[in-house]
Scaffold this active site. Structure first.
Site, PDB file in Angstrom:
ATOM      1  N   GLU A 294       0.819  -1.209   0.000  1.00 36.90           N
ATOM      2  CA  GLU A 294       0.000   0.000   0.000  1.00 36.90           C
ATOM      3  C   GLU A 294       0.861   1.271   0.000  1.00 36.90           C
ATOM      4  OE1 GLU A 294      -3.477  -2.058   2.823  1.00 36.90           O
ATOM      5  OE2 GLU A 294      -2.173  -0.490   3.629  1.00 36.90           O
TER       6      GLU A 294
ATOM      7  N   HIS B 122      -4.764   4.130  -3.206  1.00 34.52           N
ATOM      8  CA  HIS B 122      -3.531   4.681  -3.782  1.00 34.52           C
ATOM      9  C   HIS B 122      -3.169   3.922  -5.051  1.00 34.52           C
ATOM     10  CE1 HIS B 122      -3.225   6.330   0.272  1.00 34.52           C
ATOM     11  NE2 HIS B 122      -2.285   7.145  -0.167  1.00 34.52           N
TER      12      HIS B 122
ATOM     13  N   LYS C  64     -10.704   9.092   0.292  1.00 35.88           N
ATOM     14  CA  LYS C  64      -9.391   9.567  -0.167  1.00 35.88           C
ATOM     15  C   LYS C  64      -8.904   8.765  -1.370  1.00 35.88           C
ATOM     16  CE  LYS C  64      -4.549  10.019   1.342  1.00 35.88           C
ATOM     17  NZ  LYS C  64      -3.597   9.837   2.474  1.00 35.88           N
TER      18      LYS C  64
END
Length: 259
Positions: free
Chosen positions: A91, A148, A175
């Protein structure tokens, strides 16, 4: 006037999603002494939010020690809201860690009463996320669900879908951070932010285009609907972060109260 979130969060007096985008500084020191020194240094910058990237701490495997550090950190940072983030290598994290150990640490942090928000990658398995959601709801801790992509910037509709999935999953803040290959990719991220803010996303958002090309998103993303930007204090936690003094100075021109 910047585009504000329809749902706003007020945490320890800090409004997330309101008239001004918030600036967050990361704590990334590896040692205990370095971490406390870094915390004292960053508090002096008066950030809106601090984030402890616990995956940068060298003794991350010692859950009891990490929870003890949280208590000390709170005495240093006072009422500045604190994000607790523990990423693994896949991650973009700084260390490897088993999911069992990581879940234990995150739940311990939630139960401690010392953290205000927890940032968790949306791609984790359902049991992992559901356990954290349950503990957070019980403790009143807010959740940031992240995605991400360190390789590329997906199409606008995909970015919007990720943010919608985070909201549907129960995030208090959605996010996404993506890597641009060109400036057109940066525009894609900003456009997706604008579409989401005026469309299906009611909660606060964090949208970031990483790297040098994406630097403008950290400065101007709030105009399009992003509610938190990350700056560099002593060290950065992601590619493309600006020093807080430079970011704050530039943002003062974009986010005037007189808009």
């Amino acid at each position: 006037m910047r585009q504000q979130s329809r749902i706003q969060l007020k945490i320890r007096g800090t409004v997330i999603g309101g008239e001004q985008p918030c600036i967050c500084l990361p704590l990334v020191a590896k040692s205990l002494e370095g971490l406390f020194s870094e915390a004292k240094e960053l508090v002096a910058y008066k950030p809106d939010i601090l984030e402890w990237r616990v995956d940068g701490y060298k003794k991350i495997a010692d859950t009891d020690e990490c929870l003890g550090i949280l208590r000390k950190l709170r005495t240093i940072i006072g009422d500045i809201p604190l994000i607790f983030t523990c990423r693994i290598e896949s991650e973009g994290g700084m260390q490897s860690m088993s999911q069992t150990k990581r879940l234990e640490l995150i739940c311990g942090a939630i139960d401690s009463g010392e953290v205000d928000l927890v940032d968790v990658e949306l791609a984790n398995e359902d049991h992992f996320l559901d356990t954290i959601i349950g503990r957070a709801q019980t403790s009143g801790v807010k959740l940031i669900f992240s995605h991400h992509n360190f390789k590329e910037t997906p199409p606008e509709n995909v970015i919007c879908e990720v943010l919608e999935r985070a909201q549907a999953q129960g995030a208090d803040i959605a996010k996404i951070a993506v890597m641009p290959k060109c400036y057109t990719d940066v525009l894609t991220l900003l456009s997706a932010t604008n579409v989401s803010r005026n469309g299906k996303i009611d909660i606060p958002m964090i949208t970031i285009s990483m790297g040098i090309e994406g630097g403008i998103s950290r400065l101007a993303g709030g105009l399009f609907g992003s509610d938190i930007t990350f700056a560099a204090g002593r060290e950065s936690s992601a590619p493309g972060q600006h020093a807080i003094a430079d970011l704050r100075s530039a943002m003062s021109l974009l986010y005037s109260q007189k808009d």
